[in-house]
Design a protein around this motif. Structure first.
Motif, PDB file in Angstrom:
ATOM      1  N   THR A 111      -1.063  -6.753   3.496  1.00 18.71           N
ATOM      2  CA  THR A 111      -1.973  -7.712   4.108  1.00 18.71           C
ATOM      3  C   THR A 111      -1.603  -9.090   3.572  1.00 18.71           C
ATOM      4  O   THR A 111      -1.870  -9.405   2.403  1.00 18.71           O
ATOM      5  CB  THR A 111      -3.442  -7.384   3.770  1.00 18.71           C
TER       6      THR A 111
ATOM      7  N   HIS B  49       0.699   8.288   9.731  1.00 11.98           N
ATOM      8  CA  HIS B  49       0.303   8.601   8.359  1.00 11.98           C
ATOM      9  C   HIS B  49      -0.877   7.726   7.931  1.00 11.98           C
ATOM     10  O   HIS B  49      -1.837   8.218   7.320  1.00 11.98           O
ATOM     11  CB  HIS B  49       1.496   8.380   7.431  1.00 11.98           C
ATOM     12  N   GLN B  50      -0.823   6.440   8.251  1.00 10.58           N
ATOM     13  CA  GLN B  50      -1.916   5.532   7.899  1.00 10.58           C
ATOM     14  C   GLN B  50      -3.212   5.929   8.594  1.00 10.58           C
ATOM     15  O   GLN B  50      -4.283   5.939   7.980  1.00 10.58           O
ATOM     16  CB  GLN B  50      -1.547   4.095   8.270  1.00 10.58           C
TER      17      GLN B  50
ATOM     18  N   GLU C  71       4.954   6.368  10.323  1.00 15.27           N
ATOM     19  CA  GLU C  71       4.208   5.647   9.284  1.00 15.27           C
ATOM     20  C   GLU C  71       2.826   5.261   9.788  1.00 15.27           C
ATOM     21  O   GLU C  71       1.836   5.360   9.062  1.00 15.27           O
ATOM     22  CB  GLU C  71       4.988   4.392   8.887  1.00 15.27           C
ATOM     23  N   VAL C  72       2.738   4.828  11.047  1.00 10.94           N
ATOM     24  CA  VAL C  72       1.443   4.496  11.644  1.00 10.94           C
ATOM     25  C   VAL C  72       0.553   5.737  11.686  1.00 10.94           C
ATOM     26  O   VAL C  72      -0.637   5.683  11.347  1.00 10.94           O
ATOM     27  CB  VAL C  72       1.636   3.923  13.069  1.00 10.94           C
TER      28      VAL C  72
ATOM     29  N   TYR D  23      11.592  -1.315   2.032  1.00 14.33           N
ATOM     30  CA  TYR D  23      10.567  -1.692   3.001  1.00 14.33           C
ATOM     31  C   TYR D  23      11.145  -2.670   4.012  1.00 14.33           C
ATOM     32  O   TYR D  23      11.964  -3.522   3.680  1.00 14.33           O
ATOM     33  CB  TYR D  23       9.376  -2.363   2.301  1.00 14.33           C
TER      34      TYR D  23
ATOM     35  N   ARG E   3      -4.717   9.034   7.020  1.00 19.10           N
ATOM     36  CA  ARG E   3      -5.388   8.715   5.750  1.00 19.10           C
ATOM     37  C   ARG E   3      -6.754   8.077   6.000  1.00 19.10           C
ATOM     38  O   ARG E   3      -7.731   8.394   5.326  1.00 19.10           O
ATOM     39  CB  ARG E   3      -4.518   7.772   4.917  1.00 19.10           C
ATOM     40  N   GLN E   4      -6.818   7.157   6.979  1.00 21.33           N
ATOM     41  CA  GLN E   4      -8.090   6.514   7.303  1.00 21.33           C
ATOM     42  C   GLN E   4      -9.099   7.525   7.831  1.00 21.33           C
ATOM     43  O   GLN E   4     -10.278   7.484   7.486  1.00 21.33           O
ATOM     44  CB  GLN E   4      -7.864   5.407   8.330  1.00 21.33           C
TER      45      GLN E   4
ATOM     46  N   GLY F 211       0.805  -1.209   0.000  1.00 19.04           N
ATOM     47  CA  GLY F 211       0.000   0.000   0.000  1.00 19.04           C
ATOM     48  C   GLY F 211       0.839   1.260   0.000  1.00 19.04           C
ATOM     49  O   GLY F 211       2.061   1.230   0.168  1.00 19.04           O
ATOM     50  N   SER F 212       0.172   2.393  -0.179  1.00 18.96           N
ATOM     51  CA  SER F 212       0.881   3.668  -0.290  1.00 18.96           C
ATOM     52  C   SER F 212       1.614   4.043   0.983  1.00 18.96           C
ATOM     53  O   SER F 212       2.563   4.834   0.957  1.00 18.96           O
ATOM     54  CB  SER F 212      -0.109   4.778  -0.665  1.00 18.96           C
ATOM     55  N   SER F 213       1.191   3.485   2.112  1.00 20.27           N
ATOM     56  CA  SER F 213       1.865   3.770   3.382  1.00 20.27           C
ATOM     57  C   SER F 213       2.827   2.651   3.769  1.00 20.27           C
ATOM     58  O   SER F 213       3.289   2.594   4.908  1.00 20.27           O
ATOM     59  CB  SER F 213       0.833   3.985   4.497  1.00 20.27           C
TER      60      SER F 213
ATOM     61  N   GLU G 159       2.132  -0.678   3.781  1.00 17.39           N
ATOM     62  CA  GLU G 159       1.481  -1.774   4.495  1.00 17.39           C
ATOM     63  C   GLU G 159       1.209  -2.950   3.551  1.00 17.39           C
ATOM     64  O   GLU G 159       1.011  -2.765   2.345  1.00 17.39           O
ATOM     65  CB  GLU G 159       0.172  -1.306   5.149  1.00 17.39           C
TER      66      GLU G 159
END
Length: 200
Positions: A46, A175-176, A172-173, A81, A179-180, A40-42, A44
């Motif tokens: 899954t 930033h995520q 980073e957390v 990463y 965004r949410q 993902g862009s941040s 992340e």
């Protein structure tokens, strides 16, 4: 004061697993395949959404672990990463180089580079400018392994690297989460507007 070291003296640099054909999802597959498009862009990932494949025999260095730094070898931005939460069956594709601290550094503690710190530094403008210059402005060109290894980076004491890694991770957390929050706020606003226009 931080001493500078060539990257190749600090880490092993190995290519990801090469697929001759298209990667097809196989529900019975043993290995999950990580590609840049899965990130993902941040930054992340899954793991459950990664395609499963069978009939491959990756080497040990192809498998991503918490010591791995994945470096995108192709494209206009050679982003790095570090994942500390992936299952032990994730294999990196050949779009990546896998960087791992050399075993001898476990003894020479003053020359240890932490994966979190390394990933952070490789994403900094000074390192990115170095990679861009090596590519000669051609965005689709693959960065050669020896060129990557020639990068010199500052190596502060372990405690400083640990602090940098933690602050970068928390950033980073944040930033995520931001965004949410913005996504939820927009959804909430759109819902209110839709209710307004449907009012009699």
């Amino acid at each position: 004061m931080s001493h500078h070291h060539k990257l190749a003296s600090l880490v092993s640099i190995k290519p990801g697993f090469f697929f001759r054909g298209r990667i097809e999802h196989d529900p019975e597959g043993k290995f999950r395949i990580l590609q840049p498009s899965s990130i993902g862009s941040s930054g992340e990932v899954t793991a459950e959404e990664l395609p499963l494949v069978s009939d491959i025999s990756p080497r040990e260095y192809h498998v991503v672990d918490d010591r791995s730094v994945l470096f995108v070898a192709y494209g206009p931005r050679n982003r790095a990463y570090h994942f500390g939460h992936l299952p032990d069956n994730v294999v990196a594709s050949s779009t990546f180089y896998l960087l791992r601290p050399r075993p001898r550094q476990l003894v020479l503690r003053e020359e240890v580079v932490l994966p979190g710190y390394l990933a952070w530094y490789l994403n900094q403008p000074i390192a990115q400018a170095y990679f861009e210059a090596l590519r000669g402005g051609v965005s689709v060109k693959m960065l050669r392994r020896d060129a990557l290894g020639s990068l010199e980076l500052p190596l502060p004491p372990l405690e400083v690297q640990e602090k940098v890694s933690e602050v970068a991770r928390l950033s980073e957390v944040e930033h995520q989460l931001t965004r949410q929050l913005l996504k939820m706020r927009r959804l909430f606003t759109d819902t209110l507007l839709l209710e307004r226009i449907h009012q009699p």
